[in-house]
Design a protein around this motif. Structure first.
Motif, PDB file in Angstrom:
ATOM      1  N   ILE A 251      -2.018  34.924   7.061  1.00  0.00           N
ATOM      2  CA  ILE A 251      -1.856  35.908   5.987  1.00  0.00           C
ATOM      3  C   ILE A 251      -0.763  36.899   6.327  1.00  0.00           C
ATOM      4  N   SER A 252      -0.764  37.377   7.554  1.00  0.00           N
ATOM      5  CA  SER A 252       0.215  38.387   7.971  1.00  0.00           C
ATOM      6  C   SER A 252       1.638  37.856   7.875  1.00  0.00           C
ATOM      7  N   VAL A 253       1.849  36.638   8.378  1.00  0.00           N
ATOM      8  CA  VAL A 253       3.184  36.036   8.320  1.00  0.00           C
ATOM      9  C   VAL A 253       3.610  35.826   6.868  1.00  0.00           C
ATOM     10  N   PHE A 254       2.708  35.319   6.043  1.00  0.00           N
ATOM     11  CA  PHE A 254       3.017  35.090   4.630  1.00  0.00           C
ATOM     12  C   PHE A 254       3.410  36.396   3.933  1.00  0.00           C
ATOM     13  N   CYS A 255       2.611  37.438   4.134  1.00  0.00           N
ATOM     14  CA  CYS A 255       2.873  38.712   3.458  1.00  0.00           C
ATOM     15  C   CYS A 255       4.201  39.324   3.901  1.00  0.00           C
ATOM     16  N   VAL A 256       4.505  39.212   5.188  1.00  0.00           N
ATOM     17  CA  VAL A 256       5.765  39.766   5.690  1.00  0.00           C
ATOM     18  C   VAL A 256       6.958  38.998   5.130  1.00  0.00           C
ATOM     19  N   LEU A 257       6.871  37.675   5.128  1.00  0.00           N
ATOM     20  CA  LEU A 257       7.980  36.870   4.599  1.00  0.00           C
ATOM     21  C   LEU A 257       8.198  37.138   3.113  1.00  0.00           C
ATOM     22  N   VAL A 258       7.110  37.142   2.339  1.00  0.00           N
ATOM     23  CA  VAL A 258       7.235  37.404   0.906  1.00  0.00           C
ATOM     24  C   VAL A 258       7.756  38.816   0.665  1.00  0.00           C
ATOM     25  N   GLY A 259       7.217  39.786   1.405  1.00  0.00           N
ATOM     26  CA  GLY A 259       7.651  41.176   1.250  1.00  0.00           C
ATOM     27  C   GLY A 259       9.120  41.365   1.571  1.00  0.00           C
ATOM     28  N   LEU A 260       9.576  40.721   2.653  1.00  0.00           N
ATOM     29  CA  LEU A 260      10.985  40.855   3.032  1.00  0.00           C
ATOM     30  C   LEU A 260      11.906  40.172   2.015  1.00  0.00           C
TER      31      LEU A 260
ATOM     32  N   ALA B  20       2.261  46.274  -0.285  1.00  0.00           N
ATOM     33  CA  ALA B  20       1.838  45.897  -1.638  1.00  0.00           C
ATOM     34  C   ALA B  20       1.437  44.420  -1.696  1.00  0.00           C
ATOM     35  N   VAL B  21       2.193  43.561  -1.017  1.00  0.00           N
ATOM     36  CA  VAL B  21       1.841  42.131  -0.970  1.00  0.00           C
ATOM     37  C   VAL B  21       0.517  41.949  -0.244  1.00  0.00           C
ATOM     38  N   ASN B  22       0.293  42.708   0.833  1.00  0.00           N
ATOM     39  CA  ASN B  22      -0.980  42.640   1.559  1.00  0.00           C
ATOM     40  C   ASN B  22      -2.152  43.038   0.668  1.00  0.00           C
ATOM     41  N   ILE B  23      -1.944  44.062  -0.160  1.00  0.00           N
ATOM     42  CA  ILE B  23      -3.003  44.507  -1.072  1.00  0.00           C
ATOM     43  C   ILE B  23      -3.346  43.402  -2.075  1.00  0.00           C
ATOM     44  N   ALA B  24      -2.309  42.749  -2.599  1.00  0.00           N
ATOM     45  CA  ALA B  24      -2.527  41.665  -3.556  1.00  0.00           C
ATOM     46  C   ALA B  24      -3.287  40.505  -2.911  1.00  0.00           C
TER      47      ALA B  24
END
Length: 281
Positions: A238-247, A263-267
């Motif tokens: 989850i962490s890797v996914f959220c960081v990649l999408v956020g960046l 914001a991506v982590n919240i979603a």
């Protein structure tokens, strides 16, 4: 769609984008491993306190004209982590009070020093960037990425090497101590690792949003999974996914990196909460 992927390919040819993605993935892995332990040990707010200490140390390094801020920030944050750990064992000073005192004090001193000794005319802009991670992650150099990679690999290596001991200390310190595990030593390990991860994560999401990077992946995974290993693996993914999408959103839409990642982590947390509710039914 082809235009979208073409644009991403164009951005990936730029060094600063590749640096940001590499550093982001490594920081995400490190923070997710630490986050599971801190959440289960109810030490989640230590991350917030240490991030404020790191901010204060960063301003001191800037005032002193230190070329590499990490030389000052990392030792100071590690020392603060050990102090907080010791204070949490002291009945005279409760852990939440200790975190509040150190956190608010470091934040206030840091902002005061920035205001008095700032070399920039835009003091509020400098502080905002440091606190919320607006531009730091997309201005990394090759040396920054190498240093980030080394520290992240140390954190991941320690976690894997002492996985069983960390697991035991996380769930039952009394039983672990009775079976011969040096609980204080492993708690110190966790505190030091936490300090390293906080310093790294500040480059990604800023000082005020570090706790989100540590806590959200863990509690999202806990909505669906129950075993320690499953939660750890899921939190890392989850962490890797959220960081990649956020960046990627940050690069494509020019949004603040830290706020976008959170914001991506919240979603994702909302999705996993719904998924967990469906599974329980």
């Amino acid at each position: 769609m082809s235009e979208f992927f073409g644009k991403i390919s164009l951005y990936l040819e730029m060094d600063f984008v590749r640096y940001a993605l590499i550093a982001g993935v490594l920081i995400a892995l490190s923070s997710s491993l630490l986050g599971v332990v801190l959440v289960l040990k109810r030490y989640s707010m230590i991350g917030d306190g240490l991030s404020h200490v790191a901010f204060g140390a960063m301003t001191v390094a800037a005032v002193l004209g230190v070329v590499s801020e990490m030389v000052v920030v990392l030792p100071v944050t590690v020392a603060a982590a050990v102090i907080l750990l010791r204070l949490s064992k002291n009945s005279k000073v409760k852990s939440d009070a200790a975190i509040a005192m150190i956190s608010v004090g470091a934040l206030a001193v840091g902002y005061l020093l920035t205001s008095i000794f700032s070399t920039s005319s835009n003091v509020s802009g400098d502080v905002c960037g440091t606190l919320f991670g607006s531009v730091k992650i997309i201005s990394l150099t090759g040396f920054d990425v190498i240093l980030c990679a080394l520290l992240s690999l140390v954190v991941i290596g320690v976690f894997i090497l002492f996985y069983n001991k960390i697991f035991a200390v996380t769930f039952d310190e009394d039983f672990s101590s009775a079976t011969g595990v040096k609980v204080s030593l492993y708690n110190t390990f966790i505190a030091v690792i936490g300090a390293v991860v906080i310093v790294l994560a500040m480059n990604l999401v800023g000082a005020l949003l570090v706790s989100a990077l540590i806590v959200f992946p863990s509690i999202s995974a806990m909505r669906v999974f129950k075993s320690f290993r499953a939660v750890t693996i899921c939190a890392a993914a989850i962490s890797v996914f959220c960081v990649l999408v956020g960046l990627l959103i940050t690069i494509m839409a020019s949004t603040p990196a830290g706020a976008t990642i959170v914001a991506v982590n919240i979603a994702v947390y909302a999705i996993f909460s719904l998924l967990g509710a469906v599974i329980r039914r």
